[in-house]
Structure formats: C-alpha cells, structure tokens
Design an enzyme around this catalytic site. Structure first.
Site, PDB file in Angstrom:
ATOM      1  CD  GLN A 135     -26.542 -18.142  44.919  1.00 38.00           C
ATOM      2  OE1 GLN A 135     -25.934 -17.286  45.565  1.00 38.00           O
ATOM      3  NE2 GLN A 135     -26.001 -18.738  43.868  1.00 38.00           N
ATOM      4  CG  ASP A 147     -24.964 -10.942  41.509  1.00 32.69           C
ATOM      5  OD1 ASP A 147     -23.776 -11.206  41.770  1.00 32.69           O
ATOM      6  OD2 ASP A 147     -25.924 -11.667  41.809  1.00 32.69           O
ATOM      7  CE  LYS A 201     -22.478 -15.683  46.042  1.00 29.04           C
ATOM      8  NZ  LYS A 201     -23.542 -15.898  45.080  1.00 29.04           N
TER       9      LYS A 201
END
Ligand code: NAP
Length: 296
Positions: free
Chosen positions: A97, A120, A53
C-alpha cells in the site's frame, strides 16, 4: 440529451460475481488464489483501503494475507518481507500500500516484487510488457476504465480520446492501453496535462473523455462534444457543511452540466472507484491460474 449513467458499482458487482464463481471452480481443483497486502504505518486512509481490499478478497474466496508493520519499519525488514512473499507459493499477488513512510525507498520496494506477483501492475517489467503489447498485469484503475467502456458497449476502435492527466497510475497507462492494436484499443489518443495549450480544444474533439487531473471542474460543459462518453476518474474532497463529515466527494467533471451533453457518464462516487479493487481481485485470480499452468 441527458446522459445515461455508467454504474460502476453494478459493473464491479457483476465482475465480482464472475470472479467468485471462477474462484470456486479453481478451489474444486485445489487452487486457492492468495493476495498479500503490506501496510506500513497507521495512515487512516491507507488502513481503510487495505481493509476494503481484504474484505473484498474474503467475499470472493481469495485467501488474504495481512501484513501490517509499524511506521518505523526499516527498509531491510520490508525488503525481507517482500522476498518471503515472493517465495511463498500460497501468495499469487503482492500489494504494497502506497504511499510508504518517507524514510523508505518506495521504488526499491516495488522493484523487489516478483513481476509474476505484481498484481498492481506497477513493476517496470509489467509496464514495459503493457507498452509493447505483451501479456502483462495491467494497472487496476485504467484496466477498470477499459472494463467500464467495454461493458457499456462503447466503441473504442477508431474513437478520438482525450486523456486529461499523465500520471504513472492513470493517465499514461490508460493512454497506452487505448492505442494498442487490440480489440479494446485502436483509439486515437491525445494526452493532456498542465502544460497543454488550450485544453478545451483537445477535449472538445473527443468521443471519449477520460478526466484524471485531480481537480474539481477541470471539465466543464462547454468543453464537451454533444454525445461524448465521459469517464471521471478524479476523487476530490470539497467542503460541504450539510454533511456530517464536513466534506463531500466530487470528480474532475462538472457532472450536472456535462451530463446534459454527454451520452454516457460515470458518477463520483460510484463510477471508476469500485472498479479499482475489482481489477486487483481479477489480477490475483489470473496470477493464480498462471502459477498453476492454466490459461488465464
Ligand atoms: P496526479 O498524479 O496528481 O496527476 C494528475 C495529472 O493531471 C498530472 O499529469 C497533471 O499534469 C494533470 N493536471 C492537473 N491539473 C490539470 C489541468 N487543470 N489541466 C490539465 N491537466 C491537469 O493524479 P493521479 O494519481 O493520476 O490521480 C488523478 C485523480 O484520480 C485524483 O483525483 C485521484 O484521487 C483519482 N484517482 C482515482 C482512482 C480511483 O480508483 N477512482 C484511482 C487513482 C486515482 P502535470 O503532469 O503537468 O502536473
């Protein structure tokens, strides 16, 4: 009929080129999109996702803020970091994460993220907005699937869709996006799960099949209508002695047999996977534009 492959790597590369150009335009106006990535612990898979990422951010010109914390980090420390990132004007997106180590309260952490920085798309505020059809950050994997369909010129409007899987990160959101009264919706969606009776009957009706069960060979050729579009979200490791690693990745679909009946199909790897990080970058750029008062 031999199916055409939907090349997720190519679609992702096209979108990243568009985002790079957009980031350069924003930079010329003094706007630099910023993504904060938070990783707690040393799980190797999570480490490699986070590195991928951050590398993707660098490639397209997004500022990336790396926050790696030890596995014994307390809830308080993590909440304080989220609070600091919420207030930091250089940060437009916050990605924690998952999974977090067991002693941490994951949902409390996700709830603490400012919905305006929830790139997200997992915060209940964004989930709720998505469901009622308001502007929201859409979760990355299902949003990536929509992009694959749209950019492959698949007609979603009026299509029968079978979604196999009802998780919060794939099945439920993709089903919701596809039923929206919108140019990328208007489908008739059936959502299947482990309590569905006669999975094959539902899947066989579908013009578009979205397989997100996390089980190899969930979708076999006898379940697929001639000419259907097949999106394989599954990522499963199966033993393969011919590989140095001892395993290979397969999806949820019997690719070889199904690709003889489908009109379009995504491979695993190289289908949905490359789109997920791309949509995270997309959401971060959108967030930066919104924060600067620009139309996203
Ligand atoms: P998950 O949370 O394990 O959910 C799986 C869903 O599939 C559940 O709703 C389950 O039903 C249903 N299911 C399982 N076996 C089934 C069967 N035989 N028939 C019908 N339904 C069945 O998984 P997830 O997080 O949604 O992920 C699904 C797959 O996509 C995994 O392989 C994952 O690695 C992959 N994935 C890929 C990406 C990417 O970027 N490429 C991103 C996310 C996920 P119940 O609810 O009844 O248990």
């Amino acid at each position: 009929m031999a199916a055409k492959i939907i090349d997720g790597k190519q679609v992702a590369a096209d979108m990243r080129a568009e985002l790079k150009a957009e980031t350069a335009r924003l930079k010329a106006e003094g706007i630099v999109p910023g993504l904060a990535v938070v990783l707690v612990g040393e799980d190797p898979a999570s480490q490699s996702y986070v590195t991928a990422k951050e590398r993707a951010c660098e490639e397209i010109g997004i500022y990336s803020d790396d926050n790696r914390l030890p596995a014994d980090t307390t809830q308080e420390t993590l909440m304080a970091l989220v609070d600091k990132l919420n207030k930091d004007p250089k940060i437009n997106g916050i990605l924690v994460q998952l999974p977090l180590p067991k002693h941490l309260n994951e949902s409390a952490v996700l709830l603490a993220i400012d919905p305006a920085k929830d790139v997200d798309g997992f915060h209940p505020v964004n989930v709720g907005k998505m469901v009622v059809g308001e502007e929201a950050f859409l979760p990355c994997t299902p949003h990536g699937i929509i992009q694959l369909l749209v950019r492959s010129k698949v007609k979603i409007d009026g299509a029968e869709v079978a979604v196999v899987g009802r998780s919060n990160i794939v099945g439920k959101p993709i089903a919701n996006m596809l039923i929206q009264k919108s140019p990328t919706g208007n489908a008739t969606v059936t959502v299947c799960h482990t309590r569905t009776r006669n999975l094959a009957d539902h899947v066989r009706r579908a013009d578009i099949i979205i397989a997100a069960a996390g089980r190899p060979n969930t979708i076999t050729a006898d379940m697929v209508k001639e000419g259907a579009v097949v999106i394989d979200v599954g990522v499963n490791r199966i033993n393969d002695a011919t590989k140095k690693s001892g395993f290979r990745l397969v999806g949820d679909v019997d690719f070889e047999a199904v690709s003889k009946k489908a009109s379009l199909i995504t491979p695993v790897p190289g289908g949905v996977g490359p789109m997920t990080i791309t949509m995270l970058l997309y959401n971060t750029v959108v967030s930066a534009k919104r924060a600067a008062g620009k139309k996203a």
